[in-house]
Design a protein around this motif. Sequence first.
Motif, PDB file in Angstrom:
ATOM      1  N   ALA A 145       0.848  -1.231  -0.062  1.00  0.00           N
ATOM      2  CA  ALA A 145      -0.247   0.048  -0.163  1.00  0.00           C
ATOM      3  C   ALA A 145       0.971   1.295   0.015  1.00  0.00           C
TER       4      ALA A 145
ATOM      5  N   ALA B  45      -2.981  -5.789   0.615  1.00  0.00           N
ATOM      6  CA  ALA B  45      -1.604  -5.365   1.040  1.00  0.00           C
ATOM      7  C   ALA B  45      -0.863  -6.547   1.968  1.00  0.00           C
TER       8      ALA B  45
ATOM      9  N   VAL C  74      -3.442  -0.131  -3.227  1.00  0.00           N
ATOM     10  CA  VAL C  74      -2.564  -1.518  -3.453  1.00  0.00           C
ATOM     11  C   VAL C  74      -2.013  -1.630  -4.520  1.00  0.00           C
TER      12      VAL C  74
END
Length: 398
Positions: A53, A371, A323
Amino acid sequence: MRIRRALTGAFLAFVLVAGGIAGWRLLAEPAAGAQDRKGPEPPVTVVLAAAEARDVPVWRSGLGSVQAFQTVTVRARVDGQLDDVAFTEGQQVRQGDLLARIDPRPFQASLDQAVAQKARDEAQLANARLDLQRYQTLSRTEGASRQQLDTQRAQVAQLEATVQSDAASIDNARTQLDYTRITAPLSGRLGVRLVDAGNIVHAADTNGLVVIAQLHPIALLFTLPQDDLAAVLRRQREAVGAQPDATPEGGPREPPSNGLPVQALARDGRVLSEGRLLLADNRIDPASGTVQLKAAFPNLDDALWPGQLVSARLLLETRRGAVTIPAAAVQRGQEGPFAYVLKPDQSVELRKLRLGPQAEGSAVVDEGLAAGEQVVTDGLHRLRPGARVKPAGAQARR
């Protein structure tokens, strides 16, 4: 006899069948044993990457050309001989700096003549006013007729108009004299000298003396697809509304502090300069389906030059905490994009994805991945859902 032969044939057929079955079992048992000893298929060696992320800038790119923010061709405004060229080619000048001089003597003579003419007419006006006062005094005692009085008043008014005309002539002559000093109309860099000292120049000349180009700031014109226009205009309104517009009246002299960020890139991808978007053109080119945009750059290091071809990159927005995975991990099938995701048992699963923008070798995943999850970026051609994998460089499990 016939019965004996039939029994003998049946017995021989039974023996042949039994022997074939026994031979097949003998051949099959070693093969099965070898298969049992081989065990499950070995894991596929792959390269993995973790989804992370991070803030992702969303760019829109196009080709553009650099042009001077303002360009002026300096021309003579009066006719005469060019006495002096007071600049050096390529020099940086400020507004009002002296560039050249035209022989001022004819214009000085015209000014002196206009001043003398005004002085003569003022003297006549003064005398006419005195005569008007005399006629006014005489008219009270009927020493002068009313016609004489009216005629003298008209003479005074005529001379007053003549003096005003003389004053205008003086202003015009003084202006013509001022035009013999040619000054820079704006700050900028001079180009090649177009006329040498000693030549006769005319106000009607089209080439001029020199061209001044304003390079600080400098402008960049570039194009984007028409499909991006709505998003660009929306983001530009948000950016301009977030900060006060410091553009001075009469045109910007410095790049605005608001507006969407724009980068000018060299052919090798290096960022040459950073500026701000000024505007989008008021029409779309129907032939190419693109819209032209204009950005301004401070250009204090002269990294940009008029006529230079560059790539332009406009920052549309920044996706916060998006992400991302390497673009190499994204595969495309009949049902859309997908990726192979590592499971805890060291096998992979096929995961459908909904992608966002892609830039700089990374893809934004809007849905389908969290993530920290690991995806396969290399070795994809040997994978199938449920296949066991081994990360490249890791020790094989026993």
